[in-house]
Write a protein that holds these residues in place. Structure first.
Motif, PDB file in Angstrom:
ATOM      1  N   THR A 232     -46.163   1.853 -23.805  1.00  0.00           N
ATOM      2  CA  THR A 232     -44.549   2.350 -23.412  1.00  0.00           C
ATOM      3  C   THR A 232     -44.695   2.966 -22.095  1.00  0.00           C
ATOM      4  OG1 THR A 232     -43.793   2.259 -25.881  1.00  0.00           O
ATOM      5  CG2 THR A 232     -42.628   3.625 -24.090  1.00  0.00           C
ATOM      6  N   VAL A 233     -43.931   2.692 -21.143  1.00  0.00           N
ATOM      7  CA  VAL A 233     -43.694   3.568 -20.024  1.00  0.00           C
ATOM      8  C   VAL A 233     -42.252   3.618 -19.869  1.00  0.00           C
ATOM      9  CG1 VAL A 233     -44.124   3.755 -17.758  1.00  0.00           C
ATOM     10  CG2 VAL A 233     -45.794   2.582 -19.064  1.00  0.00           C
ATOM     11  N   SER A 234     -41.863   4.864 -20.389  1.00  0.00           N
ATOM     12  CA  SER A 234     -40.269   4.994 -20.263  1.00  0.00           C
ATOM     13  C   SER A 234     -39.874   6.286 -19.006  1.00  0.00           C
ATOM     14  CB  SER A 234     -39.503   5.730 -21.342  1.00  0.00           C
ATOM     15  OG  SER A 234     -40.479   7.069 -22.249  1.00  0.00           O
ATOM     16  N   GLU A 235     -38.848   6.099 -18.384  1.00  0.00           N
ATOM     17  CA  GLU A 235     -38.446   7.009 -17.537  1.00  0.00           C
ATOM     18  C   GLU A 235     -37.214   7.600 -17.919  1.00  0.00           C
ATOM     19  OE1 GLU A 235     -39.620   5.546 -13.300  1.00  0.00           O
ATOM     20  OE2 GLU A 235     -38.600   3.718 -14.396  1.00  0.00           O
ATOM     21  N   THR A 236     -37.010   8.758 -17.460  1.00  0.00           N
ATOM     22  CA  THR A 236     -35.531   9.413 -17.626  1.00  0.00           C
ATOM     23  C   THR A 236     -34.539   9.425 -16.522  1.00  0.00           C
ATOM     24  OG1 THR A 236     -36.541  11.556 -16.835  1.00  0.00           O
ATOM     25  CG2 THR A 236     -36.636  11.185 -19.281  1.00  0.00           C
ATOM     26  N   VAL A 237     -35.345   8.908 -15.470  1.00  0.00           N
ATOM     27  CA  VAL A 237     -34.450   8.901 -14.200  1.00  0.00           C
ATOM     28  C   VAL A 237     -33.575   7.662 -14.115  1.00  0.00           C
ATOM     29  CG1 VAL A 237     -35.940  10.473 -12.960  1.00  0.00           C
ATOM     30  CG2 VAL A 237     -36.333   7.876 -12.694  1.00  0.00           C
ATOM     31  N   GLY A 238     -32.535   7.505 -13.207  1.00  0.00           N
ATOM     32  CA  GLY A 238     -31.808   6.353 -13.002  1.00  0.00           C
ATOM     33  C   GLY A 238     -32.285   5.756 -11.522  1.00  0.00           C
ATOM     34  N   LEU A 239     -31.262   5.291 -10.686  1.00  0.00           N
ATOM     35  CA  LEU A 239     -31.592   4.639  -9.681  1.00  0.00           C
ATOM     36  C   LEU A 239     -32.054   5.514  -8.583  1.00  0.00           C
ATOM     37  CD1 LEU A 239     -29.031   1.895  -8.646  1.00  0.00           C
ATOM     38  CD2 LEU A 239     -31.405   1.703  -9.365  1.00  0.00           C
ATOM     39  N   GLU A 240     -31.669   6.787  -8.391  1.00  0.00           N
ATOM     40  CA  GLU A 240     -32.160   7.639  -7.361  1.00  0.00           C
ATOM     41  C   GLU A 240     -31.937   7.323  -6.052  1.00  0.00           C
ATOM     42  OE1 GLU A 240     -36.086   8.846  -8.946  1.00  0.00           O
ATOM     43  OE2 GLU A 240     -35.383  10.725  -9.316  1.00  0.00           O
ATOM     44  N   GLY A 241     -30.739   6.522  -5.708  1.00  0.00           N
ATOM     45  CA  GLY A 241     -30.582   5.896  -4.242  1.00  0.00           C
ATOM     46  C   GLY A 241     -31.312   4.840  -3.904  1.00  0.00           C
ATOM     47  N   ARG A 242     -32.249   4.146  -4.842  1.00  0.00           N
ATOM     48  CA  ARG A 242     -32.844   3.001  -4.446  1.00  0.00           C
ATOM     49  C   ARG A 242     -32.595   1.745  -4.944  1.00  0.00           C
ATOM     50  NH1 ARG A 242     -37.486   3.099  -8.127  1.00  0.00           N
ATOM     51  NH2 ARG A 242     -38.613   1.849  -6.823  1.00  0.00           N
ATOM     52  N   ALA A 243     -31.048   1.722  -4.856  1.00  0.00           N
ATOM     53  CA  ALA A 243     -30.347   0.491  -5.403  1.00  0.00           C
ATOM     54  C   ALA A 243     -30.776  -0.796  -4.206  1.00  0.00           C
ATOM     55  CB  ALA A 243     -28.723   0.589  -5.108  1.00  0.00           C
ATOM     56  N   GLY A 244     -30.862  -0.428  -3.273  1.00  0.00           N
ATOM     57  CA  GLY A 244     -31.281  -1.606  -2.233  1.00  0.00           C
ATOM     58  C   GLY A 244     -32.435  -2.308  -2.538  1.00  0.00           C
ATOM     59  N   TYR A 245     -33.513  -1.608  -3.182  1.00  0.00           N
ATOM     60  CA  TYR A 245     -34.789  -2.286  -3.586  1.00  0.00           C
ATOM     61  C   TYR A 245     -34.512  -2.842  -5.136  1.00  0.00           C
ATOM     62  CZ  TYR A 245     -39.282  -1.920  -6.349  1.00  0.00           C
ATOM     63  OH  TYR A 245     -40.225  -2.363  -7.206  1.00  0.00           O
ATOM     64  N   TYR A 246     -34.001  -1.707  -6.077  1.00  0.00           N
ATOM     65  CA  TYR A 246     -33.895  -2.105  -7.399  1.00  0.00           C
ATOM     66  C   TYR A 246     -33.096  -3.127  -7.705  1.00  0.00           C
ATOM     67  CZ  TYR A 246     -35.055  -0.928 -12.391  1.00  0.00           C
ATOM     68  OH  TYR A 246     -35.598  -1.075 -13.658  1.00  0.00           O
ATOM     69  N   GLU A 247     -32.123  -3.452  -7.282  1.00  0.00           N
ATOM     70  CA  GLU A 247     -31.123  -4.614  -7.385  1.00  0.00           C
ATOM     71  C   GLU A 247     -31.820  -5.907  -7.306  1.00  0.00           C
ATOM     72  OE1 GLU A 247     -26.957  -5.210  -7.874  1.00  0.00           O
ATOM     73  OE2 GLU A 247     -28.275  -4.118  -9.069  1.00  0.00           O
ATOM     74  N   THR A 248     -32.788  -6.201  -6.329  1.00  0.00           N
ATOM     75  CA  THR A 248     -33.549  -7.261  -6.204  1.00  0.00           C
ATOM     76  C   THR A 248     -34.799  -7.211  -7.006  1.00  0.00           C
ATOM     77  OG1 THR A 248     -34.623  -6.404  -4.211  1.00  0.00           O
ATOM     78  CG2 THR A 248     -32.740  -7.649  -4.076  1.00  0.00           C
ATOM     79  N   ALA A 249     -35.160  -6.312  -7.925  1.00  0.00           N
ATOM     80  CA  ALA A 249     -36.377  -5.942  -8.453  1.00  0.00           C
ATOM     81  C   ALA A 249     -36.272  -6.130  -9.859  1.00  0.00           C
ATOM     82  CB  ALA A 249     -37.067  -4.877  -7.861  1.00  0.00           C
ATOM     83  N   LEU A 355     -44.927  -4.614 -25.266  1.00  0.00           N
ATOM     84  CA  LEU A 355     -44.586  -3.765 -23.769  1.00  0.00           C
ATOM     85  C   LEU A 355     -43.240  -3.204 -23.932  1.00  0.00           C
ATOM     86  CD1 LEU A 355     -47.532  -5.203 -24.007  1.00  0.00           C
ATOM     87  CD2 LEU A 355     -47.000  -5.299 -21.252  1.00  0.00           C
ATOM     88  N   ARG A 356     -43.012  -2.065 -23.345  1.00  0.00           N
ATOM     89  CA  ARG A 356     -41.678  -1.818 -23.162  1.00  0.00           C
ATOM     90  C   ARG A 356     -41.728  -0.731 -21.951  1.00  0.00           C
ATOM     91  NH1 ARG A 356     -39.418   2.370 -27.823  1.00  0.00           N
ATOM     92  NH2 ARG A 356     -41.536   3.501 -28.297  1.00  0.00           N
ATOM     93  N   THR A 357     -40.675  -0.812 -21.105  1.00  0.00           N
ATOM     94  CA  THR A 357     -40.243   0.095 -20.061  1.00  0.00           C
ATOM     95  C   THR A 357     -38.735   0.187 -19.943  1.00  0.00           C
ATOM     96  OG1 THR A 357     -40.743   0.725 -17.899  1.00  0.00           O
ATOM     97  CG2 THR A 357     -40.509  -1.444 -18.362  1.00  0.00           C
ATOM     98  N   GLY A 358     -38.217   1.217 -19.507  1.00  0.00           N
ATOM     99  CA  GLY A 358     -36.906   1.446 -19.324  1.00  0.00           C
ATOM    100  C   GLY A 358     -36.567   2.700 -18.488  1.00  0.00           C
ATOM    101  N   LYS A 359     -35.359   2.786 -18.037  1.00  0.00           N
ATOM    102  CA  LYS A 359     -34.763   3.664 -17.130  1.00  0.00           C
ATOM    103  C   LYS A 359     -33.802   4.389 -18.059  1.00  0.00           C
ATOM    104  CE  LYS A 359     -35.381   2.742 -12.384  1.00  0.00           C
ATOM    105  NZ  LYS A 359     -36.309   3.766 -12.189  1.00  0.00           N
ATOM    106  N   ARG A 360     -33.504   5.840 -18.005  1.00  0.00           N
ATOM    107  CA  ARG A 360     -32.658   6.707 -18.621  1.00  0.00           C
ATOM    108  C   ARG A 360     -32.913   6.524 -20.191  1.00  0.00           C
ATOM    109  NH1 ARG A 360     -30.493  10.325 -15.217  1.00  0.00           N
ATOM    110  NH2 ARG A 360     -29.140   9.538 -13.821  1.00  0.00           N
ATOM    111  N   MET A 361     -34.382   6.706 -20.347  1.00  0.00           N
ATOM    112  CA  MET A 361     -34.981   6.974 -21.590  1.00  0.00           C
ATOM    113  C   MET A 361     -34.758   8.296 -22.091  1.00  0.00           C
ATOM    114  SD  MET A 361     -35.975   3.752 -22.869  1.00  0.00           S
ATOM    115  CE  MET A 361     -34.344   3.074 -22.189  1.00  0.00           C
ATOM    116  N   PRO A 362     -34.749   8.749 -23.374  1.00  0.00           N
ATOM    117  CA  PRO A 362     -34.826  10.146 -23.736  1.00  0.00           C
ATOM    118  C   PRO A 362     -35.889  11.081 -23.234  1.00  0.00           C
ATOM    119  CG  PRO A 362     -34.357   8.606 -25.732  1.00  0.00           C
ATOM    120  CD  PRO A 362     -34.507   7.603 -24.484  1.00  0.00           C
ATOM    121  N   LYS A 363     -37.166  10.395 -22.995  1.00  0.00           N
ATOM    122  CA  LYS A 363     -38.183  11.131 -22.553  1.00  0.00           C
ATOM    123  C   LYS A 363     -38.961  10.332 -21.579  1.00  0.00           C
ATOM    124  CE  LYS A 363     -39.243  13.202 -27.067  1.00  0.00           C
ATOM    125  NZ  LYS A 363     -40.223  13.323 -28.037  1.00  0.00           N
ATOM    126  N   LYS A 364     -39.606  11.151 -20.461  1.00  0.00           N
ATOM    127  CA  LYS A 364     -40.674  10.427 -19.809  1.00  0.00           C
ATOM    128  C   LYS A 364     -42.013  10.236 -20.428  1.00  0.00           C
ATOM    129  CE  LYS A 364     -42.755  10.623 -14.992  1.00  0.00           C
ATOM    130  NZ  LYS A 364     -42.720  11.339 -14.007  1.00  0.00           N
TER     131      LYS A 364
END
Length: 509
Positions: A232-249, A355-364
């Motif tokens: 598991t690799v979980s993140e609490t953050v959202g886009l943080e201004g990286r939409a230009g990269y993340y939309e294609t990733a 395997l799982r990963t995600g943004k806006r998870m409850p914990k990092k």
């Protein structure tokens, strides 16, 4: 210069060595990575006396900055994102080796000007022609920058010149192959350092020591004793201004192809013959080559995606992905990905890896958990409704360490059982924080140690494994094609079903 071939490699077992004098050239030096991560990590190494006094850092970017402005910009980064300046004399000595050279990625004259400047620094700083070129730029510029460096003759000497390339290395198998050809055309594989900062984390490096230096664990590390493994690799953050990269990733390219696949290969690989870089990387490639998605005929049974919707994080309302600045209001970009993998070899046949990963998870959280099989005969039915599986958890971050869950009898006259944990924590055991990952990796690169960097065939093997999922998830689809999950939760229901179908469940973190 330390030889790239004869260099004894360090995997946390040998004494620290000091690199030869050299120049680190960072392309894209006006960006966040340089200010927040790279230079603060190097300054920590300076404070620990693990860098040569002659180390020189040259920032390259389009902005028309002066040397003094660049130095002040980096000082702010160390104060804000590192451990602070501390001793002023140390900073002054470090700052004397900071320089800036403006230039454009696609203009040959910028490289010729840079080359001349580096020659001047060799004379004034005593760096002997040793170079590390770090591409901290948008992925679309990796090929161009490498080709221009080659054309300018700045990668011609394998013993003195090295190239560091940030993730992601390509966006699929085809683009990774093209980039490999471009890079390998102008420099040798032993000059190329494909960096993934996860491999610089103390606990990731400790995984091999834990497995292969302890007689009580490696004999259990196989299909006979292991029921399944979760990463598991979980993140609490959202886009943080990286939409230009993340939309294609999306999550698969941003996290799974690099971070999670590195953790997976280190967990599943066989013991290397020695600690040299190629022996370790050979075993990682071998296990990737025999790994596949659990069901290629029906991807819904082995791959799940999701996108975060509005929700709550630490008591505050947060927007959904489609409401983030720069994101499309009809986007189907996954911010969550879960996979079920199987390894077709003698050790792991029949043992699924989830395997799982995600943004806006409850914990990092970054964790590898090994779930062992149930005992073959339940003799404690009167003591417990159900005995829990023994679980060995390796925590990458935060609270770096290792814990083991097992069953014990509770105090009292009656026979009752409960789960308890033995816990090892790095900070408590060693009394000091771990070295920052980027600093460790940059020093290894200066030393010519490729152990913690990814080889070209490993990158391609990883992309090949994920290609069936990418082909489906990249296809045009209506907005309702991707499941949504509320921000602050552990992902979509479909991801739970990935394990529930196998009568398992995700570990509670």
């Amino acid at each position: 210069m330390v030889s790239l071939i004869d260099n004894p490699l360090r995997v946390g077992l040998q004494q620290d060595r000091i690199p030869e004098p050299q120049i680190l050239i960072i392309f894209g030096a006006s960006g966040d990575l340089t200010q927040r991560k790279l230079v603060p990590a190097l300054y920590q190494m300076k404070q620990e006396r693990r860098l040569p006094p002659e180390l020189t850092i040259v920032g390259v970017a389009r902005r028309d900055w002066s040397h003094e402005f660049f130095r002040e910009h980096l000082r702010e980064g160390i104060d804000g994102y590192g451990g602070g300046i501390g001793n002023e004399a140390v900073w002054q000595d470090f700052a004397r080796g900071l320089f800036y050279c403006s230039g454009n990625i696609d203009q040959p004259e910028s490289y010729h000007r840079l080359k001349a400047f580096l020659s001047e620094l060799d004379e004034s700083r005593g760096t002997r022609g040793n170079r590390v070129f770090y591409l901290s730029v948008a992925p679309r510029f990796f090929g161009e920058a490498t080709q221009q460096l080659g054309d300018a003759g700045m990668l011609a000497d394998p013993s003195k010149q090295r190239l560091v390339i940030e993730k992601p290395f390509g966006k699929d198998l085809a683009t990774a192959r093209v980039l490999n050809r471009v890079v390998q055309k102008v420099c040798r594989e032993e000059q190329i350092y494909r960096i993934d900062h996860y491999l610089g984390k103390e606990t990731v490096q400790n995984l091999m020591v834990f497995r292969f230096a302890n007689a009580i664990f490696e004999p259990l590390w196989n299909r006979q004793f292991v029921d399944h493994i979760q990463i598991t690799v979980s993140e609490t953050v959202g886009l943080e201004g990286r939409a230009g990269y993340y939309e294609t990733a999306g999550a698969l390219r941003d996290m799974v192809q690099n971070h999670l696949m590195q953790l997976f290969s280190l967990t599943a690989m066989e013991a290397p013959n020695s600690l040299d870089a190629d022996s370790i990387r050979n075993e990682k490639v071998k296990v990737l080559q025999v790994t596949r998605l659990a069901d290629l005929d029906d991807l819904s049974l082995c791959a799940s995606r999701g996108q975060y919707a509005p929700g709550w994080m630490k008591g505050e309302a947060v927007p959904g992905y489609r409401s983030e600045e720069g994101a499309s209001d009809e986007s189907t970009t996954p911010t969550y990905a879960a996979l079920k993998l199987v390894v077709d070899n003698w050790r792991w046949k029949g043992v699924p890896f989830y395997l799982r990963t995600g943004k806006r998870m409850p914990k990092k959280v970054s964790e590898i958990s090994i779930h062992f099989k149930e005992v073959p005969f339940m003799m404690f039915q009167s003591a417990a409704k159900q005995l829990n599986h023994n679980v060995l958890a390796l925590r990458i971050q935060p609270n770096e360490g290792i814990s083991m869950r097992f069953e014990v009898k509770t105090p009292g006259n009656s026979l009752r059982t409960r789960s308890v944990a033995m816990d090892f924590r790095y900070d408590a055991a060693f009394g000091k924080p771990s070295t920052e990952a980027y600093g460790r990796l940059l020093v290894d690169c200066m030393l010519g140690d490729q152990t913690l960097f990814t080889r070209g065939d490993e990158v391609e093997a990883s992309w090949r494994l994920l290609t069936p999922v990418l082909e489906v998830w990249d296809a045009p689809a209506p907005p309702d094609a991707i499941p949504l999950y509320e921000a602050g939760t552990w992902g979509p229901v479909e991801a739970e079903l990935l394990l529930n179908r196998d009568r398992r469940r995700w570990r509670r973190l």
